[in-house]
Motif scaffolding. Structure first.
Motif, PDB file in Angstrom:
ATOM      1  N   ALA A   1       0.992  -1.595  -0.174  1.00  0.00           N
ATOM      2  CA  ALA A   1       0.382  -0.310  -0.243  1.00  0.00           C
ATOM      3  C   ALA A   1       0.928   1.282   0.066  1.00  0.00           C
ATOM      4  N   GLY A   2       1.773   0.985   1.040  1.00  0.00           N
ATOM      5  CA  GLY A   2       3.211   2.587   0.855  1.00  0.00           C
ATOM      6  C   GLY A   2       3.564   2.474  -0.742  1.00  0.00           C
ATOM      7  N   LEU A   3       3.818   1.161  -0.928  1.00  0.00           N
ATOM      8  CA  LEU A   3       4.638   2.110  -2.763  1.00  0.00           C
ATOM      9  C   LEU A   3       2.902   2.334  -3.468  1.00  0.00           C
ATOM     10  N   VAL A   4       2.230   1.928  -3.480  1.00  0.00           N
ATOM     11  CA  VAL A   4       0.685   2.044  -4.826  1.00  0.00           C
ATOM     12  C   VAL A   4       0.835   3.962  -4.233  1.00  0.00           C
ATOM     13  N   GLN A   5       0.993   4.156  -2.898  1.00  0.00           N
ATOM     14  CA  GLN A   5       1.174   5.878  -2.819  1.00  0.00           C
ATOM     15  C   GLN A   5       2.134   6.552  -3.658  1.00  0.00           C
ATOM     16  N   LEU A   6       2.680   5.561  -4.265  1.00  0.00           N
ATOM     17  CA  LEU A   6       3.769   5.977  -5.116  1.00  0.00           C
ATOM     18  C   LEU A   6       3.423   6.511  -6.652  1.00  0.00           C
ATOM     19  N   VAL A   7       2.571   6.333  -6.745  1.00  0.00           N
ATOM     20  CA  VAL A   7       2.299   5.945  -7.766  1.00  0.00           C
ATOM     21  C   VAL A   7       1.572   7.220  -8.432  1.00  0.00           C
TER      22      VAL A   7
END
Length: 503
Positions: free
Chosen positions: A126-132
């Motif tokens: 979920a934290g990596l999705v926030q980088l999209v």
């Protein structure tokens, strides 16, 4: 026709067939197969023994981290986060590779925890999705110019990426602890050494406060003067660390007492080895509790007392077969312990307790603003580890503007701010699953339930204190909680050794 000769030939052929059946022509081959199978069995035993040695070596990782991670500021520095990431990722890779090389048929026994691990992996995901780049979700206060609104959901992409790696390292530690905690004697041994590590930090914290003139790990203190902080910077974080160690030690102490009672019913003489051993262990618990009182952390002390009560009730209920009397006795003992602590060591703690109203008022004002932040981005969040930047967009009176608020002073609110209400609840679900599994293990086991009880107590301490503080946002505290929880949810198999603890 000569019937006598014919009868003799038939008899000779029958004897030949009997001889063949008694001594088959491949009897030598059968003998070689037996030797081959024996060699295979020896090879399998050798591989299994090598894998056990590897597992035993890596089982020390949990206690080692509990001892070492708090030394540099509770490991609450980005460079330390990355250092421990490298250590834990390498440890998991080396452990899995070494076991696979030595014993290819041996599996890392975490299959029953796949759901828990999957939920854990969803958190950094979920934290990596926030980088999209999804600018449509990036709602911010009206006074922020549109040109300054970031394209990504995370307000600090580098912080979110680092936090995702840090959480992955927590999962790596959990897998290693669970995979190496298969034998009851090893689980209990490592639980002892975890407590000894916490005890060492308690002693060090008291020495730094009193003998060395109230210093920090780098020399004179810049804050929290007059309070025990140990090698941590913040006294509340140190108090939570000590509290989780206390409930662990309480479970071990009661386990020792119960096993002594079963081996030798009746009273012990004052100077018997068993009595001296129990008194020494109880003294170590007392020192840890004294160190926690000298932190003057109100919430941590209260949370620890509840955790100790839970451990006492659960251990006593198993030993005596009833729960009502332990509930009452435990409540009375905790009340007496509280009074003794305040009267003897806790003048600072008492003084701070008398000013709790003003502190609560400040926290409530902060929490109102934080809840407003959550309401603006309930699903997307502001990015892992982005609370400090995000809060400055909402920070206003009556919350003091004299300094920067880098933490929400509530881990639950911080998770919802950073990850949103859905993904931010995943860590709580994961801890809840560990709690339920540990409680089931406690109910189902007639022996070897000390680790599940210690896990339940540690979760109670950490969960209660996290409502009003950020102790679980300190890496050393997370390592301690994971090390205890991994031992509590491990799949035990019968030990070949009769040794039950490092006594």
């Amino acid at each position: 026709m000569d019937f006598d000769k014919l009868k003799q030939k038939v008899s000779e052929r029958a004897l030949d067939r009997q001889d063949v059946s008694l001594n088959p022509p491949d009897s030598g081959l059968q003998f070689e197969e037996d030797i081959f199978e024996e060699k295979l069995s020896e090879t399998a035993r050798s591989r299994s023994s090598a894998a056990r040695r590897i597992t035993n070596s890596f089982s020390w990782l949990g206690p080692a981290l509990v001892l070492l991670a708090p030394i540099p500021f509770g490991s609450n520095r980005p460079v330390l986060w990355m250092f421990w990431c490298v250590v834990l990722f390498l440890a998991l890779a080396i452990f899995a590779g070494a076991v696979a090389a030595r014993d290819p048929g041996r599996s890392i026994r975490v299959s029953s925890l796949r759901g828990l691990i999957a939920i854990g992996l969803c958190i950094p995901l979920a934290g990596l999705v926030q980088l999209v780049p999804l600018g449509i979700l990036n709602s911010l206060p009206a006074h922020i110019p549109p040109d300054l609104v970031p394209r990504r959901m995370s307000l600090s992409a580098s912080s979110s990426l680092m936090a995702a790696l840090r959480i992955l390292s927590y999962i790596a530690l959990f897998v290693i602890v669970v995979a190496t905690s298969l034998r009851p004697d090893r689980v209990k041994s490592r639980l002892h050494y975890i407590f000894y590590a916490v005890f060492a930090h308690a002693v060090l914290g008291l020495v730094m406060l009193t003998v060395l003139g109230d210093i920090s790990i780098l020399g004179p203190k810049e804050s929290y003067e007059g309070f025990a902080t140990g090698t941590f910077v913040n006294r509340n974080s140190f108090a939570t660390f000590l509290g989780m160690g206390l409930v662990c030690g309480m479970a071990l102490l009661m386990d020792r007492a119960n096993r002594r009672r079963m081996r030798r019913p009746g009273k012990l003489s004052l100077l018997s080895p068993e009595r001296i051993e129990l008194l020494m262990f109880a003294s170590a618990l007392g020192i840890v509790f004294i160190a926690q009182v000298f932190t003057a952390s109100r919430a941590a002390t209260a949370s620890t007392l509840v955790g100790l009560w839970v451990v006492y009730v659960l251990m006593s209920a198993k030993a005596r077969g009833s729960i009502l009397r332990p509930l009452l006795r435990g409540g009375g003992a905790i009340a007496v312990l509280t009074l003794v602590a305040f009267a003897t060591f806790g003048s600072d703690l008492l003084d701070r307790s008398l000013t709790i109203d003003s502190a609560a008022g400040t926290r409530l004002d902060l929490y109102k603003q934080v809840i407003g932040m959550i309401a603006m981005r309930p699903l997307s969040g502001y990015g892992l580890d982005s609370f400090r930047i995000a809060y400055e967009l909402f920070h206003e009176l009556p919350v003091s503007t004299a300094f920067t608020w880098s933490l929400a002073h509530s881990t639950y609110l911080a998770l919802w701010v950073e990850l949103g209400l859905v993904a931010g609840t995943l860590p709580m679900i994961a801890v809840g699953m560990v709690f339920v599994r540990s409680f089931k293990s406690y109910l189902n086991r007639t022996t070897d339930f000390v680790a599940p009880v210690a896990t339940l107590g540690a979760i109670v301490v950490a969960a209660l204190h996290s409502t009003v503080d950020f102790s679980l946002e300190m890496e050393a505290n997370v390592f301690l909680l994971i090390a205890i929880c991994g031992l509590g949810v491990a799949n035990l198999r019968p030990s070949r050794s009769t040794k039950v603890s490092p006594e």
